[in-house]
Write a protein that holds these residues in place. Structure first.
Motif, PDB file in Angstrom:
ATOM      1  N   ALA B 242       0.839  -1.200   0.000  1.00  0.00           N
ATOM      2  CA  ALA B 242       0.000   0.000   0.000  1.00  0.00           C
ATOM      3  C   ALA B 242       0.878   1.256   0.000  1.00  0.00           C
ATOM      4  O   ALA B 242       0.589   2.233  -0.708  1.00  0.00           O
ATOM      5  CB  ALA B 242      -0.930  -0.001   1.211  1.00  0.00           C
ATOM      6  N   ALA B 243       1.971   1.224   0.749  1.00  0.00           N
ATOM      7  CA  ALA B 243       2.852   2.401   0.799  1.00  0.00           C
ATOM      8  C   ALA B 243       3.493   2.641  -0.560  1.00  0.00           C
ATOM      9  O   ALA B 243       3.607   3.781  -1.020  1.00  0.00           O
ATOM     10  CB  ALA B 243       3.924   2.207   1.872  1.00  0.00           C
ATOM     11  N   LEU B 244       3.891   1.541  -1.222  1.00  0.00           N
ATOM     12  CA  LEU B 244       4.528   1.704  -2.535  1.00  0.00           C
ATOM     13  C   LEU B 244       3.549   2.265  -3.561  1.00  0.00           C
ATOM     14  O   LEU B 244       3.933   2.950  -4.502  1.00  0.00           O
ATOM     15  CB  LEU B 244       5.095   0.361  -3.022  1.00  0.00           C
ATOM     16  CG  LEU B 244       6.319  -0.129  -2.247  1.00  0.00           C
ATOM     17  CD1 LEU B 244       6.706  -1.535  -2.666  1.00  0.00           C
ATOM     18  CD2 LEU B 244       7.498   0.827  -2.431  1.00  0.00           C
ATOM     19  N   LYS B 245       2.264   1.968  -3.356  1.00  0.00           N
ATOM     20  CA  LYS B 245       1.250   2.510  -4.273  1.00  0.00           C
ATOM     21  C   LYS B 245       0.805   3.901  -3.842  1.00  0.00           C
ATOM     22  O   LYS B 245      -0.154   4.448  -4.404  1.00  0.00           O
ATOM     23  CB  LYS B 245       0.029   1.588  -4.295  1.00  0.00           C
ATOM     24  CG  LYS B 245       0.265   0.293  -5.027  1.00  0.00           C
ATOM     25  CD  LYS B 245      -1.074  -0.451  -5.149  1.00  0.00           C
ATOM     26  CE  LYS B 245      -0.871  -1.919  -5.448  1.00  0.00           C
ATOM     27  NZ  LYS B 245      -1.958  -2.743  -4.920  1.00  0.00           N
ATOM     28  N   GLY B 246       1.418   4.422  -2.782  1.00  0.00           N
ATOM     29  CA  GLY B 246       1.057   5.763  -2.307  1.00  0.00           C
ATOM     30  C   GLY B 246      -0.288   5.817  -1.593  1.00  0.00           C
ATOM     31  O   GLY B 246      -0.923   6.864  -1.523  1.00  0.00           O
TER      32      GLY B 246
END
Ligand code: SF4
Ligand code: SF4
Ligand code: FES
Lengths: 109, 248
Positions: B242-246
């Motif tokens: 989720a963090a990598l997808k912002g």
């Protein structure tokens, strides 16, 4: 530990792993071939490659160690909140300062 | 109600030490308790309360491993006492029974469970409906991969055994801890739930899943054979994606 620090710590570990091997190889080769300090410095000074290798290493170490020690201070010294993040920054910037000085000395002079 | 001891053929006695006191301090008290076949640690505590110390504070309800209220520290290890047999728990013939660690003490063997349930809420452990009561019942196949993951984590009885077993909870008391994170992981995989945005943010914060050292003491002690350690690993992966997808 907030997720961003967690990810940065993993990323810095990923960067560090091959560089540690390079560093160990340099030490072994230098010692085995009996090079003295002058000859070694002659090779590293002015070399962009060595500057980049050790420059990247120093940045990765500073990030990795600062985040790791933040956890140790959090769990064992019970330092929390702003003081904890201040300690992390101080450790990171301190290591970056010391490391950059060394890289400068070996690659520039 | 029989306590299973008085009417048993008690030929032998147990050497039992019980911690008595409150937040200000306390001490270990020694008792001799008649031994009986298939005796549980909770039977021993109950015998002491009925026959020696009427004001001994401890907690239990179901006595069959369902309610999660009877957990104590037995010879230094967190256990559900109603399903822990004396013969498995005694060390060198001695049974040391104390309150669970990592929780404030009420008195004697009874802890204040409030912080444990607070973490549950802080981790987004509450189901957030994605539709209302007028909608049709959601058709969720028990075989779907997400449902299988949710089911594997769902049988938690809130006993706080894992919470007491976790060193990170001890070192960092605001850490959400294994049970709350395990619950969050169950809901993350619940297809009917609509609360994941806030939930993932909650478990990715400073007190969240990334504090876990992955040494699985929680899993080792969970009396229901749940695997909170694996649930936390799942949360780490999901929050990272989720963090990598912002999205965090
Ligand atoms: S695996 Fe994580 S949650 Fe479980 S006991 Fe270890 S640190 Fe605590
Ligand atoms: S995960 Fe297991 S040990 Fe932890 S509270 Fe739930 S049932 Fe108890
Ligand atoms: S008394 Fe209910 S689980 Fe032990």
């Amino acid at each position: 530990m907030p997720i961003r620090l967690y990810m940065l710590q993993r990323l810095s570990a990923l960067v560090m792993a091959p560089l540690v091997l390079v560093h160990l190889a340099v030490i072994i080769i230098a010692v085995r071939s009996g090079l003295d300090a002058e000859t070694l410095l002659g090779r590293t000074r002015g070399s962009l490659v060595w500057g980049l290798v050790y420059g990247t290493f120093v940045v990765a170490v500073s990030i990795h160690a600062a985040i790791g020690l933040r956890t140790v201070l959090d769990e064992w010294a019970h330092i929390r909140g702003k003081a904890l993040d201040a300690a992390m920054w101080a450790i990171g910037l301190g290591l970056l300062g010391l490391g950059s000085r060394a890289v400068y000395a070996v690659t520039v002079g | 109600m029989s306590d299973g001891i008085d009417n048993a053929a008690a030929t032998d006695t147990l050497d039992v030490r019980v911690w008595r006191g409150d937040e200000r301090g306390g001490d270990w008290h020694a008792y001799r308790v008649p031994a009986a076949a298939n005796q549980t640690v909770l039977d021993v505590v109950t015998w002491i309360q009925r026959h020696r110390e009427p004001n001994l504070a401890y907690r239990f309800a179901c006595r069959v491993g369902v309610c999660g209220s009877c957990a104590m520290s037995v010879n230094g290890e967190p256990r559900w006492t109603c399903r822990t047999h004396v013969q498995d728990a005694a060390r060198d013939g001695v049974l040391r029974i104390g309150p669970l660690r990592n929780l404030p003490l009420v008195r004697d063997l009874a802890c204040d469970m409030a912080p444990f349930f607070d973490r549950w809420q802080e981790a987004g452990g509450r189901f957030v409906p994605s539709s209302d009561r007028h909608a049709d019942i959601a058709a969720i196949s028990p075989e779907s991969p997400a449902r299988r993951i949710a089911d594997a984590a769902i049988q938690c009885i809130n006993c706080a055994v894992c919470y007491a077993a976790c060193d990170v909870v001890q070192w960092k008391p605001d850490y959400l801890g294994p049970a709350a994170l395990n619950r969050a992981w169950s809901l993350v995989n619940d297809e009917r739930d609509a609360g994941n945005k806030d939930r993932l943010r909650a478990v990715a914060g400073d007190a969240g899943c990334h504090n876990c050292h992955s040494q699985h003491n929680c899993t080792r002690y969970c009396p229901n054979q749940l695997d909170p350690g694996a649930s936390i690993a799942g949360l780490k992966r999901t929050t990272m994606k989720a963090a990598l997808k912002g999205q965090l």
